[in-house]
Design a protein around this motif. Structure first.
Motif, short mmCIF file in Angstrom:
data_model
loop_
_atom_site.label_atom_id
_atom_site.label_comp_id
_atom_site.label_asym_id
_atom_site.label_seq_id
_atom_site.Cartn_x
_atom_site.Cartn_y
_atom_site.Cartn_z
N SER A 266 2.49 16.60 -10.00
CA SER A 266 3.26 15.88 -8.83
C SER A 266 2.31 15.66 -7.61
N TYR B 70 1.03 3.84 0.16
CA TYR B 70 0.82 4.55 -0.86
C TYR B 70 1.39 5.83 -0.79
N GLU B 71 1.37 6.37 0.37
CA GLU B 71 1.71 7.96 0.64
C GLU B 71 3.14 7.82 0.24
N VAL B 72 4.08 6.92 0.83
CA VAL B 72 5.36 6.78 0.70
C VAL B 72 5.74 6.70 -0.87
N ALA B 73 5.21 5.94 -1.55
CA ALA B 73 5.57 5.75 -3.02
C ALA B 73 5.10 7.15 -3.46
N GLN C 287 5.43 10.17 -2.23
CA GLN C 287 6.11 11.21 -1.89
C GLN C 287 7.43 10.92 -2.60
N VAL C 288 7.95 9.90 -2.84
CA VAL C 288 9.19 9.49 -3.49
C VAL C 288 9.08 10.18 -4.93
N LEU C 289 8.09 9.79 -5.51
CA LEU C 289 7.82 10.44 -6.93
C LEU C 289 7.70 11.90 -6.96
N THR D 110 9.46 13.94 -4.70
CA THR D 110 10.84 14.17 -4.60
C THR D 110 11.71 14.35 -5.72
N ILE D 111 11.53 13.20 -6.34
CA ILE D 111 12.41 13.34 -7.64
C ILE D 111 12.05 14.30 -8.47
N TYR E 261 5.81 23.47 -2.45
CA TYR E 261 5.64 22.01 -2.28
C TYR E 261 4.80 22.01 -0.95
N GLN F 214 0.81 20.68 -0.42
CA GLN F 214 0.88 19.43 0.27
C GLN F 214 -0.40 19.93 1.11
#
Ligand SMILES: Nc1ncnc2c1ncn2[C@@H]1O[C@H](COP(=O)(O)OP(=O)(O)OP(=O)(O)O)[C@@H](O)[C@H]1O
Length: 593
Positions: free
Chosen positions: A179, A258-261, A263-265, A267-268, A302, A306
């Motif tokens: 992840s 890109y970072e937002v995309a 991060q969503v992954l 979090t899921i 996490y 990070q």
């Protein structure tokens, strides 16, 4: 690719070397604190788990001894405190170490800028390298070290937490690592783009810096007002600045997207794991304390992951940018072979033999096949139109540049083979654009010969010869008065007074056998000039003098006049002889009448 990796590892080692050499003691302290800080999160997790389990047992058991509970509360408080204190101590230690690293790197830069060949200062490519190095050198090596420490600390914490989490399910470790992988990949790609961008736009950045100076520095404030240039410079500044900013903005936007995309992954994946832990607790496979510990561990894992990815990409970035400093540091100092002494006294002549010269990275020959003999003890005037190469020849004689072809010799010793300390001892030069030092009047003169131990009134004598003695004696603190406008209580001088100070500096080097004066009287009033000329023979007694001048009064002092034209020599001879020839010199004097 292999080469890049090798380079990166070399840079990494170089940074570590710099940090370690700057202060071995603080490097060690920093390392120890980092290891301690790496273990604390695990201890915290453990005591929180124990606390919850003990409290749950305590609630469910009647007449239980509360002593164990107190121990656990005490230990929890202690570890929280240790965590907070070690954080503060770590910042303090890092600050201290940055001072040492900064001093160490500045020392390297200063040594380089003092000893490097002068030619680099007249080369635009070098200006780019220098600009980039100065931007990065001060903080990058320390950041590489902290990056490595942070990496070690985070890796240690992550490893310990992953061991705890693997108790839930063995797949936790690969899932968590996978992840985090995309964000790492995108950060590295972004860093590479930023680096390329900075390298390509160094000159634009310097231009922005330059226009900012035009708008803010004292040197330009006068003309900016009288020619009303403020708005023009501001427009130029803003044009280049906005252009750079727009490009940076585009890069930053794509990075955030890109970072937002990713991060969503991430979090899921986190939510899926939490769901799994809740299910295990409800089914009674794990205790409430363990569930709380796993949640905390997950949150911590996490955060640490990070941090770890961010340390890795920062490390990559710092390492990449450190190339700038290393590139600067690799500029070689080329003066080492010059170790001969300057003949003292000069026995015969200074010879300029078929000398040709062009400035670094230019194609124009500013001196072309020049030959000239200067007998010892004579005064030579270099005259000619603007741009014919007089100052360039002076720079060669001062040892600042080397001829591309031909050579300059003194008593048959090649100038190029004479040690630079010998050149500065035996040749005293004052340039057209002489320096104004914002230090005391005495030091302004003393800088002409810092080797001299016993001054014996020579500062006063030099000031007398340059016609500045009376003025300095009457300053509020005499020769100890600070000159210029930079510091409080300083005394500003007029342009001509600065020029006299520069002349005094040159006369103070009484060891010099050759004195070179480029436009020495350009700012002097007629009285001061007349006095200087009257005493010139005495000032240059037993010395060879080379004067560049457009002034007839100064040219007349010469035993030999050299008329330069089109990067070469048009005429050479005694002033009277040249007049009789009715050539270039004659026409020049006629036009001065
Ligand atoms: N730092 C430099 N880099 C590249 N070219 C230069 C540099 N300095 C001077 N030049 C070139 O060298 C030529 C000779 O310049 P130089 O300063 O030697 O002339 P000069 O005879 O002293 O002129 P002046 O009488 O105006 O002082 C000029 O045409 C200029 O274009």
């Amino acid at each position: 690719m292999k080469r890049v990796n090798k380079l990166s590892i070399n840079h990494l080692l170089e940074s570590l070397r710099i940090v370690y050499r700057s202060s071995p003691k603080w490097t060690l302290i920093n390392t120890i604190i980092t290891i301690i800080r790496g273990c604390i999160p695990l201890l915290l997790l453990y005591v929180v788990k124990e606390l919850i389990d003990v409290v749950t047992n305590h609630i469910n058991t009647i007449n239980n001894n509360p002593q164990h509970l107190y121990y656990i509360i005490g230990a929890t408080a202690l570890f929280f405190l240790l965590n907070a204190i070690s954080g503060s101590v770590s910042s303090l230690v890092r600050e201290r170490q940055s001072h040492f690293v900064n001093d160490y790197v500045q020392n390297i830069i200063h040594k380089k800028t003092i000893n490097i060949d002068y030619k680099y200062f007249e080369d635009a490519n070098y200006q780019d390298t220098f600009y980039r190095a100065l931007n990065d050198a001060n903080f990058r090596p320390a950041r590489v070290f902290y990056g490595i420490l942070q990496l070690a600390q985070n890796s240690l914490t992550l490893l310990l937490i992953l061991i705890i989490l693997s108790n839930i399910h063995w797949a936790m470790i690969p899932v968590l690592i996978i992840s985090g992988a995309p964000i790492f990949y995108f950060r590295i790609a972004h860093t590479r783009k930023i680096y390329q961008y900075r390298k390509q736009h160094t000159e634009d950045e310097r231009r922005v810096h330059y226009f900012n100076r035009l708008l803010t520095a004292k040197d330009f404030a006068k003309e900016l007002r009288v020619f009303n240039l403020g708005e023009t410079f501001k427009r130029e500044y803003e044009y280049f600045k906005h252009d750079l900013r727009d490009k940076q903005w585009t890069l930053s936007k794509s990075k955030t997207l890109y970072e937002v995309a990713v991060q969503v992954l991430a979090t899921i994946i986190l939510l899926l794991i939490i769901g799994y832990v809740v299910q295990q607790t409800v089914e009674g496979h794990i205790s409430s304390g363990s569930m709380a510990m796993y949640f905390l561990a997950l949150q911590r894992a996490y955060a640490v992951l990070q941090g770890l990815l961010s340390s890795l990409s920062s490390l990559y970035e710092d390492n990449l940018f450190l190339q700038n400093f290393i590139e600067f540091n690799n500029i070689s100092i080329e003066k080492s072979i010059a170790n001969q002494l300057f003949p003292n006294p000069i026995k015969t002549t200074i010879e300029i033999k078929n000398v040709s010269f062009k400035y670094p990275n230019t194609n124009k020959w500013v001196l072309k096949n020049i030959s000239l003999t200067i007998p010892k003890g004579k005064t030579v005037a270099l005259v000619g139109r603007n741009g014919c190469g007089k100052t360039s020849l002076v720079k060669l004689l001062a040892g600042l540049h080397q001829p591309n072809e031909g050579q300059i010799t003194v008593d048959n010793i090649n100038w190029h083979h004479i040690a630079s300390s010998e050149i500065s001892k035996n040749i005293s030069v004052i340039f057209q654009d002489f320096m104004l030092y914002n230090v005391s009047a005495a030091n302004n003169i003393r800088f002409g010969n810092m080797r001299r131990k016993d001054e014996n009134g020579i500062i006063q004598e030099a000031a007398q010869k340059a016609g500045i003695h009376e003025l300095f004696s009457n300053l509020p603190e005499g020769f100890d008065t600070t000159l210029g406008t930079l510091f409080k209580g300083s005394q500003m001088l007029s342009r001509g007074e600065w020029q006299r100070t520069a002349l005094a500096r040159s006369f103070y080097n009484t060891d010099a056998q050759i004195i070179i004066l480029d436009e020495p009287t350009s700012s002097l009033d007629a009285f001061t000039e007349a006095k200087l000329i009257a005493h010139f023979k005495e000032i240059t007694r037993n010395k060879t003098a080379i004067i560049v001048s457009h002034r007839l009064s100064t040219i007349k002092l010469a035993d030999i006049v050299v008329v330069m034209e089109n990067s070469g020599i048009a005429e050479v001879g005694a002033p009277d002889e040249l007049l009789k020839q009715r050539g270039v010199y004659f026409s020049m004097l006629e036009s001065l009448k």
